[in-house]
Design a protein around this motif. Sequence first.
Motif, PDB file in Angstrom:
ATOM      1  N   GLY A  38       0.812  -1.212   0.000  1.00 45.55           N
ATOM      2  CA  GLY A  38       0.000   0.000   0.000  1.00 45.55           C
ATOM      3  C   GLY A  38       0.843   1.257   0.000  1.00 45.55           C
ATOM      4  N   VAL A  39       1.918   1.244   0.767  1.00 42.87           N
ATOM      5  CA  VAL A  39       2.838   2.379   0.790  1.00 42.87           C
ATOM      6  C   VAL A  39       3.457   2.580  -0.589  1.00 42.87           C
ATOM      7  CG1 VAL A  39       4.940   3.324   1.818  1.00 42.87           C
ATOM      8  CG2 VAL A  39       3.344   2.035   3.242  1.00 42.87           C
ATOM      9  N   VAL A  40       3.860   1.491  -1.212  1.00 39.88           N
ATOM     10  CA  VAL A  40       4.446   1.556  -2.560  1.00 39.88           C
ATOM     11  C   VAL A  40       3.442   2.130  -3.553  1.00 39.88           C
ATOM     12  CG1 VAL A  40       5.229   0.126  -4.484  1.00 39.88           C
ATOM     13  CG2 VAL A  40       6.163  -0.255  -2.202  1.00 39.88           C
ATOM     14  N   ALA A  41       2.198   1.681  -3.488  1.00 38.74           N
ATOM     15  CA  ALA A  41       1.173   2.156  -4.419  1.00 38.74           C
ATOM     16  C   ALA A  41       0.948   3.661  -4.281  1.00 38.74           C
ATOM     17  CB  ALA A  41      -0.135   1.402  -4.192  1.00 38.74           C
ATOM     18  N   VAL A  42       0.860   4.142  -3.046  1.00 41.73           N
ATOM     19  CA  VAL A  42       0.656   5.577  -2.824  1.00 41.73           C
ATOM     20  C   VAL A  42       1.869   6.376  -3.288  1.00 41.73           C
ATOM     21  CG1 VAL A  42       0.402   7.362  -1.048  1.00 41.73           C
ATOM     22  CG2 VAL A  42      -1.009   5.304  -0.963  1.00 41.73           C
ATOM     23  N   LEU A  43       3.069   5.899  -2.961  1.00 42.97           N
ATOM     24  CA  LEU A  43       4.277   6.601  -3.379  1.00 42.97           C
ATOM     25  C   LEU A  43       4.356   6.701  -4.902  1.00 42.97           C
ATOM     26  CD1 LEU A  43       7.048   7.896  -2.892  1.00 42.97           C
ATOM     27  CD2 LEU A  43       8.020   5.584  -2.837  1.00 42.97           C
ATOM     28  N   ASP A  44       4.106   5.597  -5.585  1.00 38.82           N
ATOM     29  CA  ASP A  44       4.194   5.622  -7.049  1.00 38.82           C
ATOM     30  C   ASP A  44       3.155   6.565  -7.655  1.00 38.82           C
ATOM     31  OD1 ASP A  44       6.241   3.823  -6.827  1.00 38.82           O
ATOM     32  OD2 ASP A  44       5.145   2.110  -7.650  1.00 38.82           O
ATOM     33  N   LEU A  45       1.964   6.598  -7.072  1.00 36.34           N
ATOM     34  CA  LEU A  45       0.918   7.493  -7.577  1.00 36.34           C
ATOM     35  C   LEU A  45       1.334   8.956  -7.445  1.00 36.34           C
ATOM     36  CD1 LEU A  45      -2.890   7.176  -6.855  1.00 36.34           C
ATOM     37  CD2 LEU A  45      -1.775   9.383  -6.833  1.00 36.34           C
ATOM     38  N   VAL A  46       1.755   9.371  -6.245  1.00 30.47           N
ATOM     39  CA  VAL A  46       2.089  10.789  -6.057  1.00 30.47           C
ATOM     40  C   VAL A  46       3.379  11.150  -6.787  1.00 30.47           C
ATOM     41  CG1 VAL A  46       0.831  10.920  -3.873  1.00 30.47           C
ATOM     42  CG2 VAL A  46       3.298  10.445  -3.835  1.00 30.47           C
ATOM     43  N   ARG A  47       4.272  10.175  -6.967  1.00 30.46           N
ATOM     44  CA  ARG A  47       5.491  10.458  -7.727  1.00 30.46           C
ATOM     45  C   ARG A  47       5.164  10.670  -9.199  1.00 30.46           C
ATOM     46  NH1 ARG A  47      10.662   8.667  -9.417  1.00 30.46           N
ATOM     47  NH2 ARG A  47      10.218   6.437  -9.626  1.00 30.46           N
ATOM     48  N   TYR A  48       4.209   9.917  -9.720  1.00 26.72           N
ATOM     49  CA  TYR A  48       3.774  10.128 -11.103  1.00 26.72           C
ATOM     50  C   TYR A  48       3.226  11.545 -11.262  1.00 26.72           C
ATOM     51  CZ  TYR A  48       1.398   9.445 -15.569  1.00 26.72           C
ATOM     52  OH  TYR A  48       0.994   9.573 -16.883  1.00 26.72           O
ATOM     53  N   LEU A  49       2.352  11.965 -10.351  1.00 24.25           N
ATOM     54  CA  LEU A  49       1.797  13.317 -10.426  1.00 24.25           C
ATOM     55  C   LEU A  49       2.905  14.364 -10.298  1.00 24.25           C
ATOM     56  CD1 LEU A  49      -1.408  12.885  -8.209  1.00 24.25           C
ATOM     57  CD2 LEU A  49      -1.243  12.826 -10.711  1.00 24.25           C
ATOM     58  N   HIS A  50       3.839  14.136  -9.376  1.00 28.46           N
ATOM     59  CA  HIS A  50       4.942  15.080  -9.151  1.00 28.46           C
ATOM     60  C   HIS A  50       5.810  15.218 -10.399  1.00 28.46           C
ATOM     61  CE1 HIS A  50       8.226  17.019  -6.857  1.00 28.46           C
ATOM     62  NE2 HIS A  50       9.031  16.269  -7.592  1.00 28.46           N
ATOM     63  N   LEU A  51       6.079  14.110 -11.079  1.00 29.03           N
ATOM     64  CA  LEU A  51       6.974  14.140 -12.233  1.00 29.03           C
ATOM     65  C   LEU A  51       6.348  14.796 -13.456  1.00 29.03           C
ATOM     66  CD1 LEU A  51       8.554  10.556 -12.073  1.00 29.03           C
ATOM     67  CD2 LEU A  51       9.773  12.712 -11.802  1.00 29.03           C
ATOM     68  N   TYR A  52       5.062  14.556 -13.681  1.00 24.90           N
ATOM     69  CA  TYR A  52       4.471  14.905 -14.972  1.00 24.90           C
ATOM     70  C   TYR A  52       3.431  16.017 -14.931  1.00 24.90           C
ATOM     71  CZ  TYR A  52       6.674  10.438 -16.111  1.00 24.90           C
ATOM     72  OH  TYR A  52       7.576   9.421 -16.283  1.00 24.90           O
ATOM     73  N   HIS A  53       3.035  16.462 -13.749  1.00 25.38           N
ATOM     74  CA  HIS A  53       2.049  17.537 -13.627  1.00 25.38           C
ATOM     75  C   HIS A  53       2.664  18.652 -12.778  1.00 25.38           C
ATOM     76  CE1 HIS A  53      -1.368  15.194 -15.306  1.00 25.38           C
ATOM     77  NE2 HIS A  53      -0.644  14.178 -14.870  1.00 25.38           N
ATOM     78  N   PRO A  54       3.117  19.711 -13.408  1.00 29.31           N
ATOM     79  CA  PRO A  54       3.820  20.780 -12.667  1.00 29.31           C
ATOM     80  C   PRO A  54       3.065  21.304 -11.453  1.00 29.31           C
ATOM     81  CG  PRO A  54       4.042  21.123 -15.026  1.00 29.31           C
ATOM     82  CD  PRO A  54       3.085  19.977 -14.866  1.00 29.31           C
ATOM     83  N   ALA A  55       1.742  21.379 -11.529  1.00 31.53           N
ATOM     84  CA  ALA A  55       0.956  21.886 -10.400  1.00 31.53           C
ATOM     85  C   ALA A  55       0.932  20.908  -9.230  1.00 31.53           C
ATOM     86  CB  ALA A  55      -0.469  22.192 -10.852  1.00 31.53           C
ATOM     87  N   MET A  56       1.403  19.668  -9.440  1.00 27.51           N
ATOM     88  CA  MET A  56       1.367  18.645  -8.400  1.00 27.51           C
ATOM     89  C   MET A  56       2.734  18.386  -7.766  1.00 27.51           C
ATOM     90  SD  MET A  56      -1.811  17.833  -8.283  1.00 27.51           S
ATOM     91  CE  MET A  56      -3.213  18.247  -9.325  1.00 27.51           C
TER      92      MET A  56
END
Length: 236
Positions: A38-56
């Motif tokens: 679960g920790v891995v899933a949340v980390l990967d999700l927010v890292r995706y947003l952080h990498l590809y969506h400047p507002a995130m």
Amino acid sequence: MEIQLTHAYPGVMFPGGSSYGGSQKWLESAVMQRCGCGVVAVLDLVRYLHLYHPAMKTPFFTGIQDMTALPKTVYDLCTQRMRRSFVPILYPVGTTGISLAAGLNRYFKRYGLPLRAKWGVRREKLWPEIESMLRQDIPVILSVGNRFPRFWKKEGVSLHRRQQDEMKHAAQAHAHFVVVTGMDDTWLHVSSWGKEYYLSKEEFLRYRSEGSMPLLCNMVYIRYLTEAGGQDESCR
């Protein structure tokens, strides 16, 4: 028609290539290796947003280079941060979908992101809501729940790999969180244990109703907040 995330899914760096998402199996903590999906899933999700969506982009990743594949030691550090600040786990149970949604909401609130997470949708909303999130370029955390009521059983849902034009059984999951990165009429394209797999939508629904239960086999539903009033614009 196949729907996919817009960008490459982030993972972990290895000699000769990189993984498709993270895996608790690579973490230093024995507790996290046992129940850190679960920790891995949340980390990967927010890292995706952080990498590809400047507002995130958020200060959570301060000091960590913006790169699609992180060194394993750096990825381990990120999971420790996530567990400590947002997604606590209880050995040997791990965590729940409700806790993941709550952890994501703490993350969104702390960093001022216009998102809201909740756990679970009705059966008829499951595929439409996954599709809606993917179209907004948001990865989808999906739970393959534990067996219920026969929780001691080990049967779960098959995960397949694509070999040429065929799907071949490659692994089995239960009591496990995966991240959906794409879908078509028949299959969910998912990240699990750092690999690409395909999960049959029909088999998932059958397992959900016959082998587990809807509360345990469901999704983390994320939507943007409206500007006025801060309410979830499509929360049902």
